[in-house]
Design a protein around this motif. Structure first.
Motif, short mmCIF file in Angstrom:
data_model
loop_
_atom_site.label_atom_id
_atom_site.label_comp_id
_atom_site.label_asym_id
_atom_site.label_seq_id
_atom_site.Cartn_x
_atom_site.Cartn_y
_atom_site.Cartn_z
N ARG A 116 102.57 89.43 -25.98
CA ARG A 116 101.52 89.80 -26.93
C ARG A 116 100.82 91.07 -26.48
NH1 ARG A 116 98.35 90.69 -23.66
NH2 ARG A 116 96.99 89.33 -22.46
N ASN B 250 97.01 92.61 -26.95
CA ASN B 250 95.69 92.34 -27.52
C ASN B 250 95.15 93.64 -28.12
OD1 ASN B 250 93.37 91.09 -28.27
ND2 ASN B 250 92.39 91.20 -26.25
N GLY C 263 89.05 92.77 -28.13
CA GLY C 263 88.44 91.49 -27.76
C GLY C 263 88.95 91.10 -26.39
N GLU C 264 88.55 91.88 -25.38
CA GLU C 264 89.11 91.69 -24.03
C GLU C 264 88.10 91.01 -23.12
OE1 GLU C 264 92.38 91.58 -23.44
OE2 GLU C 264 92.52 93.66 -24.09
N HIS C 265 88.59 90.03 -22.37
CA HIS C 265 87.75 89.29 -21.42
C HIS C 265 86.58 88.60 -22.12
CE1 HIS C 265 89.76 90.50 -17.72
NE2 HIS C 265 89.89 91.69 -18.24
N ASP D 141 87.61 85.78 -24.40
CA ASP D 141 88.14 84.51 -24.92
C ASP D 141 87.56 83.34 -24.14
OD1 ASP D 141 89.68 85.18 -22.64
OD2 ASP D 141 91.57 84.47 -23.49
N PHE D 142 87.43 83.51 -22.82
CA PHE D 142 86.90 82.39 -22.02
C PHE D 142 85.40 82.21 -22.24
CE2 PHE D 142 87.23 86.08 -19.15
CZ PHE D 142 85.87 86.28 -18.88
N GLY E 201 92.25 81.63 -16.70
CA GLY E 201 92.39 82.40 -17.94
C GLY E 201 91.76 81.69 -19.12
N GLY E 202 91.63 82.44 -20.22
CA GLY E 202 91.14 81.86 -21.47
C GLY E 202 92.32 81.36 -22.29
N GLY E 203 92.11 81.20 -23.60
CA GLY E 203 93.16 80.60 -24.43
C GLY E 203 93.85 81.57 -25.38
N MET E 204 93.50 82.86 -25.29
CA MET E 204 94.04 83.82 -26.26
C MET E 204 95.57 83.91 -26.23
SD MET E 204 93.46 87.93 -26.42
CE MET E 204 93.64 88.28 -24.66
N ASP E 205 96.12 84.05 -25.03
CA ASP E 205 97.55 84.37 -24.93
C ASP E 205 98.41 83.25 -25.51
OD1 ASP E 205 96.40 86.45 -23.58
OD2 ASP E 205 97.02 85.80 -21.58
N LYS F 235 99.27 88.54 -12.16
CA LYS F 235 98.31 87.47 -12.48
C LYS F 235 98.31 86.39 -11.40
CE LYS F 235 97.37 85.31 -16.95
NZ LYS F 235 98.09 84.76 -18.11
N TYR G 117 90.20 89.02 -11.58
CA TYR G 117 89.95 88.35 -12.86
C TYR G 117 88.96 87.20 -12.68
CZ TYR G 117 90.93 85.94 -17.26
OH TYR G 117 90.80 85.35 -18.49
N GLY H 81 94.92 93.62 -22.37
CA GLY H 81 95.14 92.55 -21.39
C GLY H 81 94.06 92.59 -20.33
N ALA H 82 94.36 91.99 -19.21
CA ALA H 82 93.32 91.84 -18.19
C ALA H 82 92.96 93.15 -17.50
CB ALA H 82 93.76 90.82 -17.15
C1 GLA Z 1 94.38 87.51 -19.46
C2 GLA Z 1 93.98 86.07 -19.76
C3 GLA Z 1 93.41 85.98 -21.17
C4 GLA Z 1 92.29 87.00 -21.39
C5 GLA Z 1 92.76 88.39 -20.97
C6 GLA Z 1 91.65 89.40 -21.02
O1 GLA Z 1 95.45 87.88 -20.28
O2 GLA Z 1 95.09 85.23 -19.65
O3 GLA Z 1 92.95 84.68 -21.40
O4 GLA Z 1 91.12 86.59 -20.75
O5 GLA Z 1 93.27 88.38 -19.66
O6 GLA Z 1 91.18 89.55 -22.33
#
Ligand code: GLA
Length: 399
Positions: A26, A28, A31-33, A35-36, A167-171, A215, A223, A344-345
């Motif tokens: 994916r 992005n 909308g970075e950092h 999602d969490f 991490g958050g749930g976006m990915d 990661k 992160y 991304g991150a």
């Molecule tokens: C990583 C995490 C995502 C998100 C991005 C930054 O990809 O897995 O959940 O926080 O960083 O937006």
């Protein structure tokens, strides 16, 4: 190439695979950092994907190999408590999915699997979450389970914490649930995907800085640390405003009660580093709202401005850019992109630049001349510069 993958599977395991899973990477868009923090984001799935050919087994073993010889074959038993490999081992993503599937759905049938991927690793394009979702989809099929993609995404976002990144749930959401031709606004708690079509003239150019951000390695600490700082800033502002911590658990809860500008004013007392993290989250949330409006209105100029604002915030307030990413962003803008930002991150990986069909070749050329030429001939199997095509979410097919 699926035919090639199937042939290699047969060579390795002695019979044809029964299924092939595909799970896209994916990019992005904005909308970075956040999602969490419970706030909506706007990613898009890519044509670059992880493919897994597999054949279910009668027992609970998972045998996995990669067509990339830098990833050693592995095998382990499915279960609710799987011992991890050493830090940084790719097999930990498989184990994360396997343990998550055992815990959530009680799956007990493993598989023989062969993996190949066209998503560059440690480039901010979610190769690891694509592997997690791909493995989960394979295990669901091997166990005759049909699982709603968003439910699977939510479970796997939790499951991937196995590797140690909070991490958050976006990915997982976009990898599992994307619609072809569209980006999606992803909302959390409850997880929801709202597809937003990409206008025909828009081109999202992805450029890899060639600086890796692992990661499961070095980038993880950066992160997680920022996430802790971001949470700490929230807690301090909530207390300052006299709000009950149990009612305001996330930035989303806060912004629902106290609008962005007022929240920012209330945060002025924070120490400088925490204030920066807080300001990034609050302003990025507003940019996502604007970005969805400009995307729906086919206003690339507006979208590009928001991307530029996002990059500045990620570089100065969230501090996840590096000089190479800043260079790529600058080159893209100078060559006529509407906007560009780290995706991304960060701390390495890729940028994404919004171009029109008419300017994309100029921007690509400028990046070749001014960034890649000095870095020698193309090394490695992947194009470092490509136009992202909005792809559908993960799927499984019988061979
Ligand atoms: C990583 C995490 C995502 C998100 C991005 C930054 O990809 O897995 O959940 O926080 O960083 O937006």
């Amino acid at each position: 190439m699926t035919a090639d993958l199937e042939r290699h599977f047969e060579e390795r395991y002695g019979s044809r695979p029964t299924h092939v899973v595909r799970a896209p990477g994916r990019v992005n868009l904005i909308g970075e950092h956040i999602d969490f923090a419970g706030l909506p984001v706007l990613p898009m799935a890519l044509q670059r994907e992880v493919r897994i050919a597999f054949r279910p087994r009668e027992d609970g073993l998972i045998l996995a190999a990669s067509r990339d010889s830098s990833f050693a074959p592995c095998h382990f038993e499915l279960g609710a408590s799987i011992e991890p490999y050493e830090e940084g081992d790719w097999g930990n993503y498989l184990k994360a999915a396997a343990q998550g599937m055992a815990l959530a759905y009680g799956v007990d049938r493993g598989c023989d699997a062969l993996v190949e991927s066209s998503v560059p690793v440690a480039a901010g394009l979610s190769s690891s979450s694509a592997l997690v979702i791909g493995t989960a989809v394979a295990l669901a099929a091997a166990n005759h389970r049909t699982i709603d993609p968003l439910e699977l995404a939510a479970r796997m976002a939790d499951a991937e914490r196995y590797v140690g990144t909070r991490g958050g749930g976006m990915d997982h959401a976009i990898i599992a649930g994307a619609r072809a031709g569209c980006a999606a606004r992803v909302d959390f708690d409850p997880l929801r995907l709202e597809p937003v079509p990409i206008p025909p003239d828009w081109r999202f150019l992805v450029a890899d800085s060639l600086v890796q951000a692992h990661k499961s390695g070095g980038a993880r600490a950066g992160y997680n640390r920022r996430r802790v700082e971001t949470d700490r800033a929230l807690g301090a502002v909530v207390a300052r405003l006299g709000l009950a911590a149990r009612d305001v658990r996330s930035y989303r809860d806060l912004l629902e009660r106290v609008p962005g500008p007022e929240s920012l004013a209330a945060a002025a007392f924070l120490p400088a580093d925490l204030l920066k993290r807080f300001r990034h989250v609050v302003t990025e949330a507003a940019r996502v709202v604007g970005a969805e409006v400009t995307l729906r209105a086919d206003s690339p100029v507006g979208f590009g401005m928001l991307m530029n604002g996002s990059h500045a915030s990620l570089a100065e307030d969230y501090e996840v850019s590096i000089p190479e990413l800043d260079d790529l962003v600058r080159i893209a803008r100078d060559a006529g992109a509407f906007g560009a930002r780290v995706t991304g991150a960060g701390m390495g990986g890729c940028i994404v630049a919004l171009c029109s069909a008419g300017t994309v070749d100029d921007v690509r050329q400028a990046m070749d001349d001014r960034y890649y030429a000095a870095r020698g001939p193309k090394a490695g199997p992947f194009d470092r510069l490509f136009v992202a095509e909005p792809a559908p979410g993960a799927s499984v097919a019988r061979t």
